[in-house]
Design a protein around this motif. Structure first.
Motif, mmCIF file in Angstrom:
data_model
loop_
_atom_site.group_PDB
_atom_site.id
_atom_site.type_symbol
_atom_site.label_atom_id
_atom_site.label_comp_id
_atom_site.label_asym_id
_atom_site.label_seq_id
_atom_site.Cartn_x
_atom_site.Cartn_y
_atom_site.Cartn_z
ATOM 1 N N SER A 36 27.428 -5.496 -40.334
ATOM 2 C CA SER A 36 27.654 -6.561 -39.344
ATOM 3 C C SER A 36 27.350 -7.931 -39.933
ATOM 4 O O SER A 36 28.159 -8.869 -39.831
ATOM 5 N N GLY A 37 26.166 -8.074 -40.538
ATOM 6 C CA GLY A 37 25.758 -9.366 -41.086
ATOM 7 C C GLY A 37 26.603 -9.796 -42.262
ATOM 8 O O GLY A 37 26.994 -10.970 -42.371
ATOM 9 N N THR A 38 26.906 -8.870 -43.150
ATOM 10 C CA THR A 38 27.719 -9.196 -44.323
ATOM 11 C C THR A 38 29.103 -9.675 -43.915
ATOM 12 O O THR A 38 29.599 -10.705 -44.404
ATOM 13 N N MET A 39 29.746 -8.965 -42.998
ATOM 14 C CA MET A 39 31.086 -9.366 -42.575
ATOM 15 C C MET A 39 31.049 -10.693 -41.827
ATOM 16 O O MET A 39 31.957 -11.520 -41.974
ATOM 17 N N GLY A 40 29.992 -10.911 -41.039
ATOM 18 C CA GLY A 40 29.855 -12.192 -40.361
ATOM 19 C C GLY A 40 29.707 -13.338 -41.339
ATOM 20 O O GLY A 40 30.322 -14.398 -41.177
ATOM 21 N N CYS A 41 28.910 -13.131 -42.375
ATOM 22 C CA CYS A 41 28.726 -14.177 -43.399
ATOM 23 C C CYS A 41 30.035 -14.460 -44.133
ATOM 24 O O CYS A 41 30.353 -15.620 -44.431
#
Length: 289
Positions: free
Chosen positions: A273-278
Motif C-alpha cells: 500500500s505505502g510503496t504504491m502510494g509513494c
C-alpha cells in the motif's frame, strides 16, 4: 531509462523501490531502520544505481509537512533513537535534484489504496494501520489530507471500555487509541502477541470496542466513502465483523452508514500500500514540475 522511486520509511524498516512509467516495480529492497547516517547511506546506494525522475517519500512521524516552516521536511518529535529533528527531505534533495513528494507513511498508504486498491472508484478514504502502533491517513476529494501538520489518528482520545484497566502503553497519553489498542497493548493485557491470540479470546471485544469508537469519530468528522484497515493486528479477520457490530451499537442509529461490509474493509495491496502510494505521488509530483 528513467524511473520513479519510492521510500516507505518506517520506524523498523525502510522499503525502497523503483518502478517504470507504468508503475511496475523493477526492484524493491527492505533495510533495517538504524541510525540516520547509516540508513540513508544504504538508501543512496540503492537509488544511485538508477536514473530517477521523481521520488515519493512516506515517512514515520511526526514529520513537518508545512512548506512555510523552517523545519519542513524534518522528522520532528519522534521517540525513534537518533531520528529526532532529522532533515530527512533535505538530505534527499541534496543527493537528488528531482521532484520529491513528501508525506507520512500512512497518508501514502491511503493514497495507494484509494487509487489502486480497496478504495478504487472513490474520492475519499481513510487508511488505518493497527500494529506496533496505530496510524491513520486520509484522502479527501482525491488529495492527501494535511493542514499545518498531518493527521495523527492513532492518538485521539477514546473512552475506556468498562472492563479495561490496562495502563496505556503510549508514553504521551493515558487513554489514546494507540495506547489502548495497538499490538503492545494487546500483549500487555494477555502476555501473548496479538497475532498468536486465538480468535475466541475475550480481549478481542475490548479491541473491537476501541477501534469501532475511533472509526465512529472519523466517520462523523470526515464521512469517508471507505475505511480501510491494515497492519499486523488486522490480519485477524474475525475482528472485522466485531468492529462493524460495535460501530453500529456505538453510533446508536444517529447516522445511516453505507453497507458495512463495503464500508469497513481490509487493504487490497497488502504490504505494498505505502510503496504504491509513494510511486503514485512521485509520478504526480513529476507532472507538476
Amino acid at each position: 531509462m528513467e524511473y520513479y522511486g519510492s521510500i516507505e520509511a518506517g520506524g523498523t524498516k525502510f522499503v525502497c523501490a523503483v518502478a517504470d512509467e507504468d508503475l511496475q516495480i523493477v526492484e524493491r529492497i527492505s533495510l533495517p531502520t538504524t541510525l540516520p547516517e547509516e540508513t540513508l547511506a544504504q538508501v543512496f546506494a540503492f537509488f544511485d544505481a538508477y536514473q530517477l525522475k521523481a521520488l515519493g517519500v512516506g515517512s514515520f512521524g511526526p514529520i513537518d509537512v508545512n512548506r512555510q516552516s523552517s523545519t519542513y521536511g524534518y522528522i520532528t518529535s519522534t521517540p525513534k533513537l537518533g531520528w529526532k529533528n532529522v532533515d530527512f527531505l533535505g538530505a534527499l534533495k541534496k543527493r537528488y535534484d528531482i521532484p520529491i513528494a513528501w508525506t507520512t507513511d500512512v497518508n501514502a498508504a491511503a493514497y495507494g489504496e484509494m487509487h489502486l486498491g480497496a478504495g478504487k472508484n472513490t474520492q475519499s478514504c481513510i487508511y488505518l494501520t493497527v500494529g506496533t502502533g496505530v496510524g491513520g491517513g486520509a484522502v479527501v476529494n482525491g488529495d492527501v489530507l494535511q493542514g499545518f501538520s498531518h493527521p495523527e489518528m492513532g492518538h485521539i482520545s477514546v473512552a475506556r471500555h468498562p472492563d479495561d484497566t490496562l495502563e496505556s502503553t503510549c508514553p504521551y497519553h493515558s487513554h489514546c487509541l494507540e495506547g489502548l489498542a495497538a499490538g503492545p497493548a494487546l500483549e500487555k493485557r494477555t502476555g501473548v502477541k496479538g497475532q498468536l491470540l486465538e480468535g475466541t479470546h475475550d480481549v478481542w471485544a475490548i479491541e473491537a470496542f476501541y477501534l469501532a469508537q475511533a472509526l465512529m469519530n472519523y466517520t462523523l468528522i470526515l464521512s469517508p466513502e471507505k475505511i480501510i484497515l491494515g497492519g499486523g493486528v488486522m490480519k485477524q479477520q474475525h475482528l472485522f465483523p466485531k468492529i462493524r457490530e460495535s460501530l453500529v451499537k456505538q453510533l446508536g442509529g444517529y447516522v445511516e452508514l453505507p453497507d458495512l461490509e463495503e464500508y469497513i474493509v481490509g487493504c487490497d495491496l497488502g504490504d505494498n500500500s505505502g510503496t504504491m502510494g509513494c510511486l503514485l505521488l512521485a509520478k504526480e509530483q513529476e507532472s507538476l514540475k
